[in-house]
Design a protein around this motif. Structure first.
Motif, PDB file in Angstrom:
ATOM      1  N   LEU A 117       0.784  -1.242   0.000  1.00 20.09           N
ATOM      2  CA  LEU A 117       0.000   0.000   0.000  1.00 20.09           C
ATOM      3  C   LEU A 117       0.818   1.295   0.000  1.00 20.09           C
ATOM      4  O   LEU A 117       0.358   2.301  -0.548  1.00 20.09           O
ATOM      5  CB  LEU A 117      -0.916   0.033   1.237  1.00 20.09           C
ATOM      6  N   ALA A 172      -3.362   4.304   5.645  1.00 22.03           N
ATOM      7  CA  ALA A 172      -3.848   3.145   6.398  1.00 22.03           C
ATOM      8  C   ALA A 172      -3.945   3.483   7.874  1.00 22.03           C
ATOM      9  O   ALA A 172      -3.312   4.432   8.361  1.00 22.03           O
ATOM     10  CB  ALA A 172      -2.905   1.959   6.194  1.00 22.03           C
ATOM     11  N   ASP A 208      -8.726   6.658  -0.509  1.00 24.54           N
ATOM     12  CA  ASP A 208      -9.088   5.393   0.142  1.00 24.54           C
ATOM     13  C   ASP A 208      -8.181   5.202   1.337  1.00 24.54           C
ATOM     14  O   ASP A 208      -6.961   5.333   1.217  1.00 24.54           O
ATOM     15  CB  ASP A 208      -8.917   4.215  -0.827  1.00 24.54           C
ATOM     16  N   TYR A 210      -7.201   2.443   4.178  1.00 22.54           N
ATOM     17  CA  TYR A 210      -7.355   1.021   4.518  1.00 22.54           C
ATOM     18  C   TYR A 210      -7.218   0.813   6.021  1.00 22.54           C
ATOM     19  O   TYR A 210      -6.314   1.360   6.653  1.00 22.54           O
ATOM     20  CB  TYR A 210      -6.329   0.183   3.741  1.00 22.54           C
ATOM     21  N   SER A 231     -14.532  -6.303   8.756  1.00 22.11           N
ATOM     22  CA  SER A 231     -15.030  -6.127   7.384  1.00 22.11           C
ATOM     23  C   SER A 231     -16.549  -5.981   7.357  1.00 22.11           C
ATOM     24  O   SER A 231     -17.124  -5.558   6.358  1.00 22.11           O
ATOM     25  CB  SER A 231     -14.576  -7.282   6.493  1.00 22.11           C
ATOM     26  N   ASN A 236     -13.037  -1.074   3.295  1.00 20.74           N
ATOM     27  CA  ASN A 236     -11.593  -1.138   3.010  1.00 20.74           C
ATOM     28  C   ASN A 236     -10.823  -1.801   4.155  1.00 20.74           C
ATOM     29  O   ASN A 236      -9.932  -1.203   4.757  1.00 20.74           O
ATOM     30  CB  ASN A 236     -11.037   0.271   2.766  1.00 20.74           C
ATOM     31  N   THR A 237     -11.223  -3.037   4.452  1.00 24.74           N
ATOM     32  CA  THR A 237     -10.628  -3.727   5.598  1.00 24.74           C
ATOM     33  C   THR A 237      -9.662  -4.826   5.174  1.00 24.74           C
ATOM     34  O   THR A 237      -9.926  -5.570   4.230  1.00 24.74           O
ATOM     35  CB  THR A 237     -11.754  -4.360   6.458  1.00 24.74           C
ATOM     36  N   ILE A 238      -8.576  -4.894   5.912  1.00 22.39           N
ATOM     37  CA  ILE A 238      -7.616  -6.000   5.757  1.00 22.39           C
ATOM     38  C   ILE A 238      -7.360  -6.554   7.153  1.00 22.39           C
ATOM     39  O   ILE A 238      -7.078  -5.786   8.078  1.00 22.39           O
ATOM     40  CB  ILE A 238      -6.311  -5.486   5.124  1.00 22.39           C
ATOM     41  N   ILE A 259      -8.011 -10.039   2.828  1.00 23.66           N
ATOM     42  CA  ILE A 259      -8.254  -8.766   2.144  1.00 23.66           C
ATOM     43  C   ILE A 259      -9.715  -8.772   1.707  1.00 23.66           C
ATOM     44  O   ILE A 259     -10.122  -9.630   0.904  1.00 23.66           O
ATOM     45  CB  ILE A 259      -7.290  -8.604   0.943  1.00 23.66           C
ATOM     46  N   ALA A 263     -13.045  -4.248  -0.626  1.00 24.05           N
ATOM     47  CA  ALA A 263     -12.040  -3.178  -0.571  1.00 24.05           C
ATOM     48  C   ALA A 263     -11.806  -2.569  -1.953  1.00 24.05           C
ATOM     49  O   ALA A 263     -11.823  -3.278  -2.965  1.00 24.05           O
ATOM     50  CB  ALA A 263     -10.726  -3.729  -0.020  1.00 24.05           C
ATOM     51  N   ILE A 269      -4.740  -5.116  -5.255  1.00 28.72           N
ATOM     52  CA  ILE A 269      -4.127  -5.364  -3.939  1.00 28.72           C
ATOM     53  C   ILE A 269      -3.742  -6.841  -3.838  1.00 28.72           C
ATOM     54  O   ILE A 269      -2.643  -7.180  -3.408  1.00 28.72           O
ATOM     55  CB  ILE A 269      -5.078  -4.963  -2.791  1.00 28.72           C
TER      56      ILE A 269
END
Ligand code: PLP
Length: 394
Positions: A117, A172, A208, A210, A231, A236-238, A259, A263, A269
Motif C-alpha cells: 500500500l 492506512a 481510500d 485502509y 469487514s 476497506n478492511t484487511i 483482504i 475493498a 491489492i
C-alpha cells in the motif's frame, strides 16, 4: 558501515536488547528459576493436541508427495479456501480463497500489506499504546507512523484526536484488538464510530484509507467477550491473522492476510500482495504449517491457563495498591507505574528479579506491561516482589 536506516533501528531496539541482556545476567547470578521474566509475549501454554496429531498425520501420509515444496506465493489454494469458509461460517462474510494470502505470521502479513500500500511519506495512523514494531514495519517502506495519544481512562481509541490526525496522506490505520499491551478489546461502538470517521474522511479527501486489523489475539478473549470482525463495518478492511498465539506456534511463523472483497482496488491489492510476499523474501508461508493449521481450524489453546494467571495477578496487584484495568483479552496487563518514570520503575523491578517492559516502548509512558503468559508458579513467586516494590515507593 551499516545503512543509516538500520543504524537508527538498531539504536531504537536497545530497550528490548538491554532487557534480554539483563535477564541473562540475573539468571546467571540467581538461577533462571529465580528470575521472573514477564517481558515477552511468548506463550507458555503448549499447542493443542490437534497440532501434534496433524503434524504426524501429514508427515506420515505416504500418499502426499512434495509436502515441503514451493507453491503459489499466496499459499495452497485448498488451505486458503478452507480458511475463507471458516471465516464465512463464523462472521457471515462471503469471501473466497482469493481474499486469503498465507503469511509468515502477523509480522510477515503486516510487512506484506504495508509494502503493497505505501508510497514514501504516506501516513499510517495507530492508537497508543501500540505494538512497538509498527514503527519499524512502517519505516521499512518509508512511511510515517502517526500515533494517536492514549485514552488512559479505558484504553479505547481516542477518536476525537484520531479524526484530527487524518490527512490526505493517510493511507492506512492499524488497530490491534485484543490489544497488546493493554488487553483491551475495542468495543463494537468504537468500531462503528471509527468506521464512520474513516468514511467521512475518505469522502472529504477523495482518498481510500485502509483499515488494517492486526489480530494475533482474536481467539484469546476472556468471559466469551465478542471481538467485532472489521469487514462487517468497513469496506476497506484487511485483517492480519496469526496462529502464533491462537495455537501457540510463534516460532513456526504462520498466519494470513484477509483482504476484504469489498475493498477498493481489490484485484490489484491481491496481485501486489502476492508479489510483495515473494519479493520481500518470504516467498511463501511455511508449507508444512499451512497444512497443519488447516486441520486445526477449530482447535483452541487452553485459555483457562491464561485466565487463571490473569485473575491472580489482577486481584493481587490491585490489593497492593497498583492501578490497572482488567484485561479482556490477550495475555498482557498494562499497569500504571507508581512513579512517573516508567523506565526507572522497570529498573527497580529488575532489582527484585522481575522483568517488565516500560510503557514508553508502546508509545504510552507512565505505564508498564506485564506479559502473564508464564507459569502460574512464576506469578506466585513474583508477587512478594511486586508488593515490596510498591510499598518501598509509598
Ligand atoms: N502484532 C502484535 C500486536 C503482536 O503482539 C505480535 C507479536 O507479539 C505480532 C503482531 C507479531 O506476531 P507474529 O508472531 O504472528 O508475527
Amino acid at each position: 558501515m551499516i545503512s543509516e536506516k538500520m543504524h537508527e533501528q538498531v539504536k531504537n531496539s536497545s530497550v528490548i536488547r538491554a532487557m534480554f541482556e539483563e535477564g541473562k545476567r540475573l539468571a546467571g547470578i540467581y538461577g533462571a528459576e529465580n528470575v521472573f521474566d514477564f517481558s515477552l509475549g511468548n506463550p507458555n501454554v503448549e499447542p493443542p493436541e490437534e497440532v501434534k496429531k496433524a503434524i504426524l498425520e501429514i508427515v506420515n501420509d505416504k500418499n502426499v508427495i512434495g509436502i515441503h515444496g514451493y507453491m503459489n506465493n499466496s499459499g495452497y489454494e485448498e488451505v486458503r479456501a478452507a480458511i475463507a469458509k471458516s471465516i464465512n461460517d463464523k462472521f457471515g462474510t462471503t469471501i473466497t480463497h482469493n481474499s486469503i494470502l498465507m503469511t509468515v505470521g502477523a509480522a510477515g502479513g503486516l510487512n506484506v500489506i504495508l509494502k503493497t500500500l505505501l508510497n514514501p511519506k504516506d501516513e499510517v495512523i495507530t492508537f497508543a499504546p501500540f505494538f512497538g514494531e509498527y514503527r519499524n514495519y512502517v519505516k521499512n517502506f518509508d512511511g510515517e507512523l502517526i500515533a494517536v495519544s492514549p485514552n488512559t481512562i479505558d484504553f479505547q481509541p481516542n477518536l476525537k484526536e484520531f479524526k484530527d490526525k487524518i490527512t490526505p496522506k493517510t493511507k492506512a490505520v492499524i488497530i490491534n484488538s485484543p490489544n497488546n499491551p493493554t488487553g483491551v478489546i475495542y468495543s463494537e461502538e468504537t468500531i462503528i464510530k471509527l468506521s464512520e470517521i474513516l468514511r467521512e474522511k475518505q469522502k472529504e479527501f477523495g482518498t481510500d484509507i485502509y483499515l488494517i486489523a492486526d489480530e494475533p489475539y482474536r481467539e484469546l478473549a476472556y468471559d466469551q467477550a465478542e471481538v467485532p470482525y472489521l469487514s462487517k463495518y468497513y469496506a476497506n478492511t484487511i485483517v492480519g491473522y496469526s496462529y502464533s498465539k491462537s495455537l501457540s506456534l510463534p516460532g513456526e511463523r504462520i498466519g494470513y492476510l484477509m483482504i476484504s472483497d469489498q475493498a477498493a482496488d481489490f484485484e490489484n491489492i491481491i496481485s501486489a500482495a502476492n508479489i510483495a510476499n515473494r519479493i520481500l523474501g518470504f516467498v511463501n508461508a511455511p508449507a508444512l504449517f499451512q497444512r497443519v493449521i488447516v486441520k486445526c481450524l477449530d482447535a483452541k489453546v487452553d485459555l483457562e491457563a491464561y485466565n487463571r494467571n490473569r485473575e491472580l495477578l489482577y486481584k493481587e496487584l490491585l490489593s497492593y495498591g497498583y492501578q490497572c484495568i482488567k484485561p479482556e483479552g490477550a495475555f498482557y496487563m498494562f499497569v500504571k507505574s507508581p512513579i512517573e518514570n516508567d523506565a526507572e520503575f522497570c529498573s527497580l523491578a529488575n532489582k527484585k528479579n522481575i522483568l517488565i517492559v516500560p510503557g514508553s516502548a508502546f508509545g504510552c509512558p507512565g505505564y508498564v506491561r506485564i506479559a502473564y503468559c508464564v507459569a502460574y508458579e512464576t506469578i506466585v513467586k513474583a508477587l512478594p516482589g511486586f508488593k515490596a516494590l510498591i510499598e518501598e515507593l509509598k
